[in-house]
Design an enzyme around this catalytic site. Structure first.
Site, PDB file in Angstrom:
ATOM      1  CB  CYS A   1      -1.899   7.120   0.847  1.00 52.55           C
ATOM      2  SG  CYS A   1      -3.261   6.424   1.657  1.00 52.55           S
TER       3      CYS A   1
ATOM      4  CD  GLU B   1      -2.931  -0.985   0.634  1.00 47.00           C
ATOM      5  OE1 GLU B   1      -3.433  -0.200  -0.127  1.00 47.00           O
ATOM      6  OE2 GLU B   1      -3.791  -2.240   0.532  1.00 47.00           O
TER       7      GLU B   1
HETATM    8  P1  NAD Z   1       8.215   5.496   4.689  1.00 43.25           P
HETATM    9  O1  NAD Z   1       8.137   4.668   3.358  1.00 43.25           O
HETATM   10  O2  NAD Z   1       9.209   6.377   5.103  1.00 43.25           O
HETATM   11  O3  NAD Z   1       7.908   4.493   6.092  1.00 43.25           O
HETATM   12  C1  NAD Z   1       6.727   3.506   6.144  1.00 43.25           C
HETATM   13  C2  NAD Z   1       7.188   2.329   6.909  1.00 43.25           C
HETATM   14  O4  NAD Z   1       8.274   1.485   6.172  1.00 43.25           O
HETATM   15  C3  NAD Z   1       8.002   2.749   8.387  1.00 43.25           C
HETATM   16  O5  NAD Z   1       7.666   1.858   9.124  1.00 43.25           O
HETATM   17  C4  NAD Z   1       9.534   2.527   7.974  1.00 43.25           C
HETATM   18  O6  NAD Z   1      10.234   2.044   9.181  1.00 43.25           O
HETATM   19  C5  NAD Z   1       9.351   1.200   6.905  1.00 43.25           C
HETATM   20  N1  NAD Z   1      10.620   1.121   6.025  1.00 43.25           N
HETATM   21  C6  NAD Z   1      11.125   2.362   5.492  1.00 43.25           C
HETATM   22  N2  NAD Z   1      12.163   1.650   4.622  1.00 43.25           N
HETATM   23  C7  NAD Z   1      11.980   0.217   4.814  1.00 43.25           C
HETATM   24  C8  NAD Z   1      12.734  -0.891   4.149  1.00 43.25           C
HETATM   25  N3  NAD Z   1      13.539  -0.479   3.206  1.00 43.25           N
HETATM   26  N4  NAD Z   1      12.368  -2.095   4.450  1.00 43.25           N
HETATM   27  C9  NAD Z   1      11.137  -2.123   5.187  1.00 43.25           C
HETATM   28  N5  NAD Z   1      10.727  -1.165   5.808  1.00 43.25           N
HETATM   29  C10 NAD Z   1      10.946  -0.086   5.639  1.00 43.25           C
HETATM   30  O7  NAD Z   1       6.639   6.230   4.550  1.00 43.25           O
HETATM   31  P2  NAD Z   1       5.931   7.299   5.551  1.00 43.25           P
HETATM   32  O8  NAD Z   1       6.771   8.647   5.310  1.00 43.25           O
HETATM   33  O9  NAD Z   1       5.985   6.801   6.951  1.00 43.25           O
HETATM   34  O10 NAD Z   1       4.595   7.588   4.963  1.00 43.25           O
HETATM   35  C11 NAD Z   1       4.267   8.070   3.899  1.00 43.25           C
HETATM   36  C12 NAD Z   1       3.994   7.285   2.649  1.00 43.25           C
HETATM   37  O11 NAD Z   1       2.946   6.302   3.056  1.00 43.25           O
HETATM   38  C13 NAD Z   1       3.502   7.960   1.566  1.00 43.25           C
HETATM   39  O12 NAD Z   1       4.115   7.818   0.396  1.00 43.25           O
HETATM   40  C14 NAD Z   1       1.834   7.583   1.548  1.00 43.25           C
HETATM   41  O13 NAD Z   1       1.538   7.637   0.292  1.00 43.25           O
HETATM   42  C15 NAD Z   1       2.282   5.992   1.905  1.00 43.25           C
HETATM   43  N6  NAD Z   1       0.721   5.454   2.251  1.00 43.25           N
HETATM   44  C16 NAD Z   1       0.231   4.796   1.862  1.00 43.25           C
HETATM   45  C17 NAD Z   1      -0.910   4.245   2.131  1.00 43.25           C
HETATM   46  C18 NAD Z   1      -1.871   3.295   1.282  1.00 43.25           C
HETATM   47  O14 NAD Z   1      -2.773   2.705   1.642  1.00 43.25           O
HETATM   48  N7  NAD Z   1      -1.630   2.999  -0.206  1.00 43.25           N
HETATM   49  C19 NAD Z   1      -1.373   4.560   3.298  1.00 43.25           C
HETATM   50  C20 NAD Z   1      -0.591   5.523   4.093  1.00 43.25           C
HETATM   51  C21 NAD Z   1       0.304   5.833   3.651  1.00 43.25           C
END
Ligand code: NAD
Length: 505
Positions: free
Chosen positions: A294, A260
């Site tokens: 998102c 997601e």
């Molecule tokens: P992010 O990608 O920085 O982090 C999200 C999560 O992933 C965190 O828990 C982080 O620790 C973990 N993470 C980061 N890199 C990783 C890796 N290489 N391997 C495993 N885990 C890793 O995102 P954010 O800043 O917390 O959130 C914002 C983003 O999330 C936006 O792009 C938004 O659109 C997206 N989002 C999407 C949805 C959806 O349902 N499509 C919902 C909410 C947020």
């Protein structure tokens, strides 16, 4: 703060749990500062490799027991979690709002989504249906069954610090799986609060230790999970950058994913739109949660005949937006999550200007707030091809563009790498049907006369292309948490082979 006490949150919290027990870890301290006022709320010990391995061993063992509990009985426990969340809705909603920075109403709304998905999962626990097929062989019965997968890993983003976990965990549990959750390192206390709430219910029901596990930390802990062959399914919510890295790691071991990821959502505003309705949809979609959903509306594709009128309405509406403490219900827009997010917002504005975007409502850091995280929602006239427009900036920047024909508008809407949510405001039935047809929106969500944000839990939620293709929550999204098995049972006294094959000896 009273809500912290109500949720059993201390100044320094253990961060690793197998359900009702906290496990010692020598990991770093993660400090959680509120974007609302910049104050330190509390800190959490992150997971080290030893505590991670303990959690994994406990979860793997718990699965053996949990999968044999009848699904409706598992559903009954999820029902009790829904009730516990009802009781704690107010303090948990306050914590979500204070730690993440969204409005109190949205914080409470997020907890309501958790309650709703628990209700959904309770019903689902009696409806994990498989099909029965007619065998081509006499006296044979053929059918399919759904079995649980095992340990489900959940990684969540900061912007929905609790609801996304619930969408996954409630379904995964009734399906017979156990869960390990890594919340965002930007909202670790929300994870602790949820863990405490669920622990009470699990204790009362003697649920085996390991069904609900919590780990804390940043990317590194997420990478342990992605590479761990003990986790058959990784459900990950976050940026497309994260999804690309995680999916490669999980695919390398042929694991399953639910992804997601980022969105770049557009609303098409037709010349036949009810412009007042479109205005509400566009403004809420663009500035709600300070542009950190998102499903936030990032692009408005407006018919040339109504472009100027609508632009004026929009600018007037933006003048009335109140920016301030999100716990005060009179404010519309709260802070961004942290100073890094502010820097990204300012950088995007700068890049937009360099690429030729014309800002008609200027963006800037809003002074006078201790946290330094409050920004002005802004609007720029731009073209869809601009690099900055193609990119998801997680902040309240809205791009306006003009169209002449409906085909052109749909091509613009689809002309982005991401494919999460889309919408069209129109009272023209043919346009609406076209938008929803195979020639229409290429997104996971396509709405008519509703904005891009604010999905209900009853539908499957997720998006295409760089949004990752995953589906969560309602409809038949549960199938991703199970493995399908086709069974053929011969109750006759001969062994006819399929496809008429003879094997005489
Ligand atoms: P992010 O990608 O920085 O982090 C999200 C999560 O992933 C965190 O828990 C982080 O620790 C973990 N993470 C980061 N890199 C990783 C890796 N290489 N391997 C495993 N885990 C890793 O995102 P954010 O800043 O917390 O959130 C914002 C983003 O999330 C936006 O792009 C938004 O659109 C997206 N989002 C999407 C949805 C959806 O349902 N499509 C919902 C909410 C947020």
């Amino acid at each position: 703060m009273k809500f912290l006490q109500q949720l059993n949150i201390n100044n320094t919290n253990q961060g690793v749990s197998t359900g009702t027990h906290w496990i010692e870890s020598k990991g770093n301290l993660i400090e959680s500062y509120s974007p609302v006022d910049g104050k330190l709320i509390g800190s959490v010990v992150s997971t080290d490799i030893t505590s991670y391995q303990k959690v994994m061993a406990t979860a793997t063992k718990a699965f053996e027991e949990w999968r044999m509990i009848p699904a409706p009985k598992r559903g009954e426990i999820v029902r009790q979690i829904g009730d516990a969340l009802r009781e704690q809705k107010e303090p948990l909603g306050q914590l979500v709002s204070y730690e993440m920075g969204k409005s109190l109403q949205e914080g409470l709304g997020e907890v309501q989504e958790m309650i709703d998905i628990c209700d959904f999962a309770v019903g689902l626990s009696r409806q994990l249906y498989g099909l029965t097929m007619h065998s081509e062989r006499p006296l044979h019965r053929m059918y399919e069954q759904w079995h649980p997968l095992g340990v489900v890993g959940i990684i969540s983003a900061f912007n929905f610090p609790v609801a996304v976990w619930a969408w996954n965990a409630a379904l995964a549990w009734v399906c017979g799986n156990v869960c390990i959750w890594k919340p965002s390192e930007k909202t670790p206390l929300c994870g602790i609060a949820v863990q405490n709430i669920v622990a009470e219910v699990f204790k009362k029901n003697n649920v085996p230790e390991g069904v609900n596990c919590l780990v804390q930390g940043a990317r590194e802990v997420g990478e342990w999970m992605s590479n761990d062959t003990n986790i058959p399914l990784m459900s990950a919510t976050g940026s497309t950058r994260m999804g690309k890295a995680l999916s490669v790691a999980v695919a390398a071991r042929l694991g399953k994913t639910i992804l997601e990821l980022g969105g770049n959502n557009a609303i098409i505003i037709s010349k036949d739109a009810d412009l007042d309705m479109a205005l509400v949809g566009a403004v809420f979609g663009a500035v709600g949660t300070a542009g950190q959903r998102c499903t936030t509306t990032r692009r408005l594709i407006i018919h040339e005949d109504v472009y100027e009128v609508f632009k004026q309405k929009l600018v007037n509406a933006y003048k009335q937006i109140k920016i301030g403490n999100p716990l005060d219900a009179t404010n519309h827009v709260g802070p961004l999550i942290d100073k890094d997010a502010v820097a990204m917002y300012l950088n995007a504005i700068e890049q937009g200007k360099q690429q030729g975007a014309n800002f008609i409502v200027e963006g800037k850091l809003v002074d006078g707030f201790e946290s330094g995280c409050y920004v002005q929602p802004c609007i720029a006239e731009a073209s869809n091809e601009m690099q900055i427009v193609q990119h998801e900036t997680f902040a309240p920047i809205l791009y306006l563009m003009k169209y002449k024909t409906i085909d052109e508008a749909i091509a613009m809407q689809n002309g982005a790498p991401q494919g999460l949510s889309s919408s069209m405001f129109t009272l023209n039935m043919r346009e609406a049907e076209l938008f929803l047809s195979h020639k229409g929106s290429d997104c996971g969500i396509a709405n008519i006369n509703i904005g891009t944000s604010g999905a209900e839990i009853g539908g499957a939620f997720g998006g295409e292309k760089e949004t990752g293709g995953g589906r969560e929550s309602g409809s038949d999204a549960w199938k991703a948490y199970m493995r399908r098995q086709t069974n053929t049972l011969n109750w006759g006294s001969t062994l006819p082979l399929a496809q008429g094959i003879k094997f005489d000896f």
